[in-house]
Each structure stands twice: as C-alpha cells, then as structure tokens.
Design an enzyme around this catalytic site. Sequence first.
Site, PDB file in Angstrom:
ATOM      1  N   CYS A 250      -6.875  -0.847   2.712  1.00 33.37           N
ATOM      2  CA  CYS A 250      -7.647  -1.989   3.182  1.00 33.37           C
ATOM      3  C   CYS A 250      -6.656  -3.014   3.738  1.00 33.37           C
ATOM      4  O   CYS A 250      -5.970  -3.708   2.989  1.00 33.37           O
ATOM      5  CB  CYS A 250      -8.445  -2.550   2.009  1.00 33.37           C
ATOM      6  SG  CYS A 250      -9.648  -3.783   2.466  1.00 33.37           S
TER       7      CYS A 250
ATOM      8  N   CYS B 223       3.150  -2.863  12.872  1.00 25.33           N
ATOM      9  CA  CYS B 223       3.396  -4.086  12.118  1.00 25.33           C
ATOM     10  C   CYS B 223       3.522  -5.239  13.108  1.00 25.33           C
ATOM     11  O   CYS B 223       4.283  -5.151  14.078  1.00 25.33           O
ATOM     12  CB  CYS B 223       4.677  -3.951  11.297  1.00 25.33           C
ATOM     13  SG  CYS B 223       5.115  -5.461  10.401  1.00 25.33           S
TER      14      CYS B 223
ATOM     15  N   CYS C  84      10.132  -4.326   7.327  1.00 25.79           N
ATOM     16  CA  CYS C  84      10.344  -5.776   7.228  1.00 25.79           C
ATOM     17  C   CYS C  84       9.728  -6.415   5.995  1.00 25.79           C
ATOM     18  O   CYS C  84       9.875  -7.620   5.789  1.00 25.79           O
ATOM     19  CB  CYS C  84       9.822  -6.479   8.483  1.00 25.79           C
ATOM     20  SG  CYS C  84       8.017  -6.529   8.584  1.00 25.79           S
TER      21      CYS C  84
ATOM     22  N   CYS D 199       7.387  -6.455  13.081  1.00 28.88           N
ATOM     23  CA  CYS D 199       8.547  -5.671  13.518  1.00 28.88           C
ATOM     24  C   CYS D 199       8.207  -4.450  14.367  1.00 28.88           C
ATOM     25  O   CYS D 199       9.099  -3.698  14.735  1.00 28.88           O
ATOM     26  CB  CYS D 199       9.365  -5.243  12.304  1.00 28.88           C
ATOM     27  SG  CYS D 199       8.539  -4.005  11.268  1.00 28.88           S
TER      28      CYS D 199
ATOM     29  N   CYS E 229       4.983  -3.221   4.848  1.00 25.91           N
ATOM     30  CA  CYS E 229       5.773  -2.540   5.866  1.00 25.91           C
ATOM     31  C   CYS E 229       7.149  -2.261   5.280  1.00 25.91           C
ATOM     32  O   CYS E 229       7.802  -3.157   4.748  1.00 25.91           O
ATOM     33  CB  CYS E 229       5.892  -3.426   7.104  1.00 25.91           C
ATOM     34  SG  CYS E 229       7.032  -2.770   8.341  1.00 25.91           S
TER      35      CYS E 229
END
Length: 193
Positions: free
Chosen positions: A175, A103, A155, A106, A152
Amino acid sequence: MRRGSGRVDRRAFLTASMAIAAGCGEPRRVVSAGTKGAPVTLVEFDASGARKGIVMANTVIKTDEEWKQQLTPEQYAVARKKGTERAFTGKYYKNHEKGTYLCVCCANALFSSDTKFESGTGWPSFWAPIAEENVETETDSSFGMARTEVMCKKCGAHLGHVFEDGPAPTHLRYCMNSASLDFKKSGEEEKQS
C-alpha cells in the site's frame, strides 16, 4: 545500518549512541552535501520496464535542505518524514496505464503496473515490488501498532506499508503513497537523478 539485517555499522552505532547520550529521541543521520552512501545491490530496468540486470549503486544521501529543494512539500512530508497522504487523493491510485513506478527521490524502479491492483483502500496497491532487491522493509511501531514499513533501498524514502491481505500469487498488499512515486509510462525515458 542496513535496515532489516540486524547488523549495525560503526557510524550508525556511534550516531545512535551520541543521540541517546544527549537525551535526544530518535537518532538522526548527520550528513553533509555530496556525501556518498554505502553501496547497495539493485536491479536496473529500461524505459519499457524490462529487467536489464543487477547493478551496484551508492545509496543517495542528501541534507534536509537538499530534499526540500528537490521535492514538493507533500513529497517531502511523505517520502522523507514518513507521512501518509489522505486516501483517494493521490494521483496514482486510479492509474491504469502500463509502466513503471519509480522513487520520486532517486528514480529507483520500485513497482510495475503489471502487479498493481484495485485494493479499495484509496492508495496505489501492488502485490509485489518490481524487484525485491530495490525495496527494504522494517518494523514500524508508530501509532501503537506493529506494521511493516516499505522503503526505497537506494535512498531510504518512505513509500508506505505492506500487509498480508493482498491477492494471489503473493497474498501481499504493498500500500504505497502516490507522493513517493513517479510513474513512467512504458517507453518513456527514465527520470535522471
């Protein structure tokens, strides 16, 4: 509120109620700098992409200003404001190196190059996340259609959408937006958040 669970915690309920009563559209999470979020269970991976084990981590909560300082304008627009980068423009849609996609907000491990495939859509596509525990999904009804948004879990960053037209063994196509991801080649030291 834990997305996708159907359960609403007291703070989320009160925030949503106040937003609705005030005539606002979508409820906003009001936070101050340094606020720690609720604990979540994640799977941790080492720099080579090998599974280390299950960990408890606090969700990352930052103000819009903090996110704007950390991210580029495109990353902020996509990851924090649920935007979409133009097809065939992201830096990872043609990436064929071995490694882990983290991510951008984070550094939570999200996808492995082992599940990446060429979907022809112009976005990085994967047939599975690196660990189901590290992502969450919810229904996205924007643009007059129902899609499944992928975020995610650590976060809440918007990553992209998942569709049921991928290859075996899952037949799913995650995607994703390159702007929401940070690629680490196998063996590279992981980004610190």
